[in-house]
Scaffold this active site. Structure first.
Site, mmCIF file in Angstrom:
data_model
loop_
_atom_site.group_PDB
_atom_site.id
_atom_site.type_symbol
_atom_site.label_atom_id
_atom_site.label_comp_id
_atom_site.label_asym_id
_atom_site.label_seq_id
_atom_site.Cartn_x
_atom_site.Cartn_y
_atom_site.Cartn_z
ATOM 1 N N TYR A 56 24.114 38.277 94.499
ATOM 2 C CA TYR A 56 22.893 38.412 95.456
ATOM 3 C C TYR A 56 23.197 39.538 96.325
ATOM 4 C CZ TYR A 56 20.765 33.994 94.045
ATOM 5 O OH TYR A 56 20.099 32.878 93.315
ATOM 6 N N PRO A 208 10.462 25.987 93.838
ATOM 7 C CA PRO A 208 9.314 25.069 93.785
ATOM 8 C C PRO A 208 8.241 25.355 94.179
ATOM 9 C CG PRO A 208 10.937 24.800 95.952
ATOM 10 C CD PRO A 208 11.472 25.736 94.773
ATOM 11 N N LEU A 209 8.124 26.667 94.913
ATOM 12 C CA LEU A 209 6.728 26.942 95.414
ATOM 13 C C LEU A 209 6.604 28.306 94.426
ATOM 14 C CD1 LEU A 209 7.490 27.066 99.353
ATOM 15 C CD2 LEU A 209 6.401 25.360 97.663
ATOM 16 N N ARG A 211 7.997 30.991 94.051
ATOM 17 C CA ARG A 211 8.421 32.175 94.627
ATOM 18 C C ARG A 211 7.226 32.621 95.557
ATOM 19 N NH1 ARG A 211 9.917 32.408 89.579
ATOM 20 N NH2 ARG A 211 12.165 32.700 89.356
ATOM 21 N N GLY A 212 6.496 31.584 96.203
ATOM 22 C CA GLY A 212 5.618 31.688 97.279
ATOM 23 C C GLY A 212 4.081 31.559 96.996
ATOM 24 N N PHE A 213 3.867 31.513 95.620
ATOM 25 C CA PHE A 213 2.546 31.728 95.362
ATOM 26 C C PHE A 213 1.903 30.273 95.508
ATOM 27 C CE2 PHE A 213 -1.404 32.432 93.511
ATOM 28 C CZ PHE A 213 -1.421 33.628 92.486
ATOM 29 N N SER A 215 2.236 28.483 98.207
ATOM 30 C CA SER A 215 2.181 28.227 99.523
ATOM 31 C C SER A 215 0.783 28.827 99.772
ATOM 32 C CB SER A 215 3.029 29.180 100.288
ATOM 33 O OG SER A 215 2.840 30.598 100.088
#
Length: 330
Positions: A56, A208-209, A211-213, A215
């Site tokens: 990273y 788990p989201l 990558r934000g979608f 949300s």
């Protein structure tokens, strides 16, 4: 705070951890000072599982974490992935290259991670992808040797197939499998999840989201201005098909008195007590929102309603660009 055991014979860790990749520019700009404060806040709330990787930002993420856990090492459970090589592309920019599970590479890489993290040991050391050129037994042998040396405590695999997991487990106990698992990514339910449960291996569910979608923050493809624009699920017609599903999830979340993100995280946790999840966050407010997902109790009726909206396989588009898909399920 909810704690769960990581695998049959593993340690007790927070059920909701913190994925730190986005703190080093993976998804748009980030602020180092705010990122450090976010990690400190997670630890303050007792959520100790910090996930990073030596690739990273080419090690910078590990260095950032070292600042955040300074004098707090005993409060942090450090999860580090390795083995993904980065190479310079035609324009000189660094990007993902091949993977390496070679013993010499692993013996070398771990000590660079220890130096950057300013620690004597890593709690969970994970092979990021299975190297097709190196027998998984050799990779596991090297990781087992690092356990014997005391520089790592537990061994993990990531994005591995059921066959590879079984082979690896003959060499040394595997504590956790890290793999994408969410309402949108449920491929592991067919073979991988039953395999790790049979072998007593815990699941670390990343993204788990999605990558934000999940949300509910994205309304159109143009709202995405980072590396996610290259992922098929966030492009064109796929975007709008998937958005219609998220809108239905938002309605359910409103009825439950929580946010769509909290509902999505609660769903992952409801799939088994052997699962922990590591939503990525780089802001305190998102960490606090995610952690509050523990208070969302989904009934059998809730789970049926969610399943009716998002059954396995309904999402449009693959989770990575085609050139990266062959590295999955290795």
């Amino acid at each position: 705070m909810m704690n769960r055991k990581l695998g049959t014979n593993g340690p007790l860790v927070s059920a909701i951890g913190l994925g730190c990749m986005g703190m080093s520019g993976a998804y748009g700009q980030s602020d180092e000072k705010e990122a450090i404060a976010t990690i400190e806040r997670a630890l303050e709330l007792g959520h100790n599982f910090l996930d990073t990787a030596d690739y990273y930002a080419v090690g910078q993420n590990e260095e950032l974490i070292s600042h955040a856990i300074n004098n707090k090492r005993d409060k942090a459970f450090l999860s580090v992935k390795t083995g993904q090589l980065y190479t310079a592309g035609p324009n000189g920019a660094m990007g993902p290259g091949p993977v390496s599970g070679h013993p010499d590479y692993l013996h070398n890489a771990v000590f660079y991670s220890l130096r950057r993290l300013k620690t004597d040991y890593i709690d969970l050391y994970t092979q990021a992808r299975v190297d097709p050129k190196v027998p998984i037994e050799e990779t596991m042998g090297a990781l087992s040797d690092l356990v014997q040396k005391g520089v790592i405590r537990y061994i993990g695999l990531s994005e591995a197939s059921a066959e590879s997991i079984r082979k690896a487990a003959t060499v040394h106990p595997i504590t956790a499998l890290q793999i994408e698992y969410s309402l949108w990514s449920r491929d592991i339910e067919a073979e991988v999840l039953p395999t790790i449960r049979e072998l007593g291996i815990g699941l670390v569910a990343y993204a788990p989201l999605s990558r934000g979608f999940l949300s509910g923050e994205f309304k159109k493809p143009e709202d995405i201005k980072d590396s996610r624009v290259n992922m098929p699920r966030y492009q064109g017609e796929n975007f709008y098909k998937n958005l219609s599903l998220v809108e239905k999830i938002k309605t359910l979340a409103t009825e439950k008195g929580c946010t769509p993100a909290q509902l999505a995280i609660a769903w992952v946790l409801a799939q088994g007590d052997d699962i922990i999840t590591i939503p990525g966050s780089k802001r305190i407010k998102h960490v606090e929102e995610n952690i509050a997902s523990e208070q969302v109790k989904l009934t059998g009726e809730d789970l049926q309603s969610i399943e009716a909206i998002m059954p396995a396989g309904i999402v449009s588009g693959t989770r990575y660009p085609e050139r990266f898909m062959n590295a999955l399920n290795g």
